[in-house]
Design a protein around this motif. Sequence first.
Motif, mmCIF file in Angstrom:
data_model
loop_
_atom_site.group_PDB
_atom_site.id
_atom_site.type_symbol
_atom_site.label_atom_id
_atom_site.label_comp_id
_atom_site.label_asym_id
_atom_site.label_seq_id
_atom_site.Cartn_x
_atom_site.Cartn_y
_atom_site.Cartn_z
ATOM 1 N N ARG A 1 -11.131 11.520 -5.710
ATOM 2 C CA ARG A 1 -10.260 10.597 -4.957
ATOM 3 C C ARG A 1 -10.917 9.223 -4.815
ATOM 4 O O ARG A 1 -10.250 8.204 -4.912
ATOM 5 C CB ARG A 1 -9.929 11.142 -3.571
ATOM 6 N N GLU A 2 -12.204 9.207 -4.538
ATOM 7 C CA GLU A 2 -12.916 7.926 -4.432
ATOM 8 C C GLU A 2 -12.770 7.135 -5.737
ATOM 9 O O GLU A 2 -12.526 5.935 -5.712
ATOM 10 C CB GLU A 2 -14.397 8.159 -4.123
ATOM 11 N N GLU A 3 -12.940 7.819 -6.844
ATOM 12 C CA GLU A 3 -12.802 7.162 -8.143
ATOM 13 C C GLU A 3 -11.351 6.713 -8.359
ATOM 14 O O GLU A 3 -11.099 5.603 -8.841
ATOM 15 C CB GLU A 3 -13.242 8.106 -9.270
ATOM 16 N N GLN A 4 -10.404 7.538 -8.005
ATOM 17 C CA GLN A 4 -8.983 7.231 -8.173
ATOM 18 C C GLN A 4 -8.580 5.950 -7.433
ATOM 19 O O GLN A 4 -7.814 5.148 -7.952
ATOM 20 C CB GLN A 4 -8.141 8.403 -7.669
ATOM 21 N N TYR A 5 -9.111 5.758 -6.226
ATOM 22 C CA TYR A 5 -8.703 4.617 -5.397
ATOM 23 C C TYR A 5 -9.766 3.522 -5.308
ATOM 24 O O TYR A 5 -9.636 2.609 -4.505
ATOM 25 C CB TYR A 5 -8.343 5.107 -3.988
ATOM 26 N N ARG A 6 -10.779 3.595 -6.146
ATOM 27 C CA ARG A 6 -11.894 2.639 -6.091
ATOM 28 C C ARG A 6 -11.441 1.186 -6.136
ATOM 29 O O ARG A 6 -11.966 0.336 -5.428
ATOM 30 C CB ARG A 6 -12.878 2.905 -7.225
ATOM 31 N N SER A 7 -10.445 0.870 -6.921
ATOM 32 C CA SER A 7 -10.008 -0.525 -7.075
ATOM 33 C C SER A 7 -8.956 -0.937 -6.044
ATOM 34 O O SER A 7 -8.439 -2.050 -6.114
ATOM 35 C CB SER A 7 -9.454 -0.739 -8.488
ATOM 36 N N ASN A 8 -8.651 -0.075 -5.102
ATOM 37 C CA ASN A 8 -7.638 -0.375 -4.096
ATOM 38 C C ASN A 8 -8.290 -0.429 -2.713
ATOM 39 O O ASN A 8 -8.445 0.601 -2.059
ATOM 40 C CB ASN A 8 -6.531 0.687 -4.132
ATOM 41 N N PRO A 9 -8.663 -1.626 -2.243
ATOM 42 C CA PRO A 9 -9.410 -1.736 -1.000
ATOM 43 C C PRO A 9 -8.628 -1.328 0.252
ATOM 44 O O PRO A 9 -9.224 -1.095 1.302
ATOM 45 C CB PRO A 9 -9.801 -3.206 -0.939
ATOM 46 N N ARG A 10 -7.310 -1.235 0.153
ATOM 47 C CA ARG A 10 -6.542 -0.848 1.350
ATOM 48 C C ARG A 10 -6.500 0.665 1.553
ATOM 49 O O ARG A 10 -6.063 1.147 2.594
ATOM 50 C CB ARG A 10 -5.142 -1.428 1.297
ATOM 51 N N LYS B 1 -0.093 -4.775 16.182
ATOM 52 C CA LYS B 1 -1.131 -5.545 15.505
ATOM 53 C C LYS B 1 -0.657 -5.813 14.079
ATOM 54 O O LYS B 1 -0.163 -4.916 13.410
ATOM 55 C CB LYS B 1 -2.456 -4.780 15.476
ATOM 56 N N PRO B 2 -0.846 -7.041 13.587
ATOM 57 C CA PRO B 2 -0.460 -7.309 12.186
ATOM 58 C C PRO B 2 -1.370 -6.566 11.238
ATOM 59 O O PRO B 2 -2.538 -6.326 11.533
ATOM 60 C CB PRO B 2 -0.633 -8.821 12.057
ATOM 61 N N ALA B 3 -0.809 -6.193 10.095
ATOM 62 C CA ALA B 3 -1.602 -5.516 9.056
ATOM 63 C C ALA B 3 -2.613 -6.503 8.497
ATOM 64 O O ALA B 3 -2.329 -7.694 8.378
ATOM 65 C CB ALA B 3 -0.691 -5.002 7.951
ATOM 66 N N PRO B 4 -3.823 -6.041 8.153
ATOM 67 C CA PRO B 4 -4.818 -6.938 7.581
ATOM 68 C C PRO B 4 -4.369 -7.484 6.227
ATOM 69 O O PRO B 4 -3.659 -6.824 5.490
ATOM 70 C CB PRO B 4 -6.067 -6.063 7.453
ATOM 71 N N SER B 5 -4.810 -8.674 5.947
ATOM 72 C CA SER B 5 -4.488 -9.296 4.641
ATOM 73 C C SER B 5 -5.283 -8.620 3.551
ATOM 74 O O SER B 5 -6.415 -8.216 3.765
ATOM 75 C CB SER B 5 -4.833 -10.785 4.662
ATOM 76 N N PRO B 6 -4.683 -8.499 2.344
ATOM 77 C CA PRO B 6 -5.426 -7.846 1.241
ATOM 78 C C PRO B 6 -6.584 -8.670 0.763
ATOM 79 O O PRO B 6 -6.744 -9.789 0.932
ATOM 80 C CB PRO B 6 -4.384 -7.709 0.123
ATOM 81 N N ILE C 1 -8.580 13.346 3.055
ATOM 82 C CA ILE C 1 -7.433 12.475 3.312
ATOM 83 C C ILE C 1 -7.609 11.167 2.554
ATOM 84 O O ILE C 1 -8.681 10.562 2.594
ATOM 85 C CB ILE C 1 -7.293 12.157 4.813
ATOM 86 N N ALA C 2 -6.557 10.739 1.875
ATOM 87 C CA ALA C 2 -6.484 9.389 1.309
ATOM 88 C C ALA C 2 -5.405 8.678 2.115
ATOM 89 O O ALA C 2 -4.274 9.156 2.204
ATOM 90 C CB ALA C 2 -6.124 9.422 -0.172
ATOM 91 N N PHE C 3 -5.769 7.555 2.719
ATOM 92 C CA PHE C 3 -4.874 6.863 3.637
ATOM 93 C C PHE C 3 -4.737 5.400 3.253
ATOM 94 O O PHE C 3 -5.735 4.701 3.083
ATOM 95 C CB PHE C 3 -5.410 6.975 5.071
ATOM 96 N N ASP C 4 -3.506 4.944 3.111
ATOM 97 C CA ASP C 4 -3.212 3.550 2.797
ATOM 98 C C ASP C 4 -2.987 2.815 4.113
ATOM 99 O O ASP C 4 -1.985 3.035 4.799
ATOM 100 C CB ASP C 4 -1.963 3.459 1.914
ATOM 101 N N HIS C 5 -3.921 1.943 4.475
ATOM 102 C CA HIS C 5 -3.841 1.247 5.761
ATOM 103 C C HIS C 5 -2.712 0.225 5.801
ATOM 104 O O HIS C 5 -2.129 0.006 6.864
ATOM 105 C CB HIS C 5 -5.179 0.590 6.101
ATOM 106 N N ASP C 6 -2.398 -0.414 4.688
ATOM 107 C CA ASP C 6 -1.288 -1.373 4.686
ATOM 108 C C ASP C 6 0.050 -0.666 4.893
ATOM 109 O O ASP C 6 0.886 -1.112 5.673
ATOM 110 C CB ASP C 6 -1.255 -2.183 3.390
ATOM 111 N N ALA C 7 0.251 0.432 4.215
ATOM 112 C CA ALA C 7 1.496 1.192 4.336
ATOM 113 C C ALA C 7 1.482 2.106 5.562
ATOM 114 O O ALA C 7 2.518 2.616 5.958
ATOM 115 C CB ALA C 7 1.726 2.031 3.083
#
Length: 94
Positions: A39-48, A89-94, A11-17
């Motif tokens: 997948r880890e490599e694909q999303y490495r630069s996206n901390p969310r 709960k508010p979404a975490p800040s990037p 699973i790849a999950f976007d916590h902000d969205a």
Amino acid sequence: MALSRTFDFLIAFDHDARAQLSLEQFSDTTRALKAYSEREEQYRSNPRVEVVLLGADSMDAIKVTHSNYFEDTVDALDNLRASLGVSPKPAPSP
């Protein structure tokens, strides 16, 4: 007593969205690990984005044990909070 078959779920999950970006099921752990690395490599630069590899005997089991990765559960939780008068709960800040 026979052992139940275990599948790997990636699973790849976007916590902000609060949405799944991908969900894949594997019966071959070697292939699952290769896809996990990709997948880890694909999303490495996206901390969310969180990438997880989970093992279980069914998708239903994953939905119970890791419900936070499934959109319908997140929506249900928000609906429950609203009915109780609790602010989401508010979404975490990037």
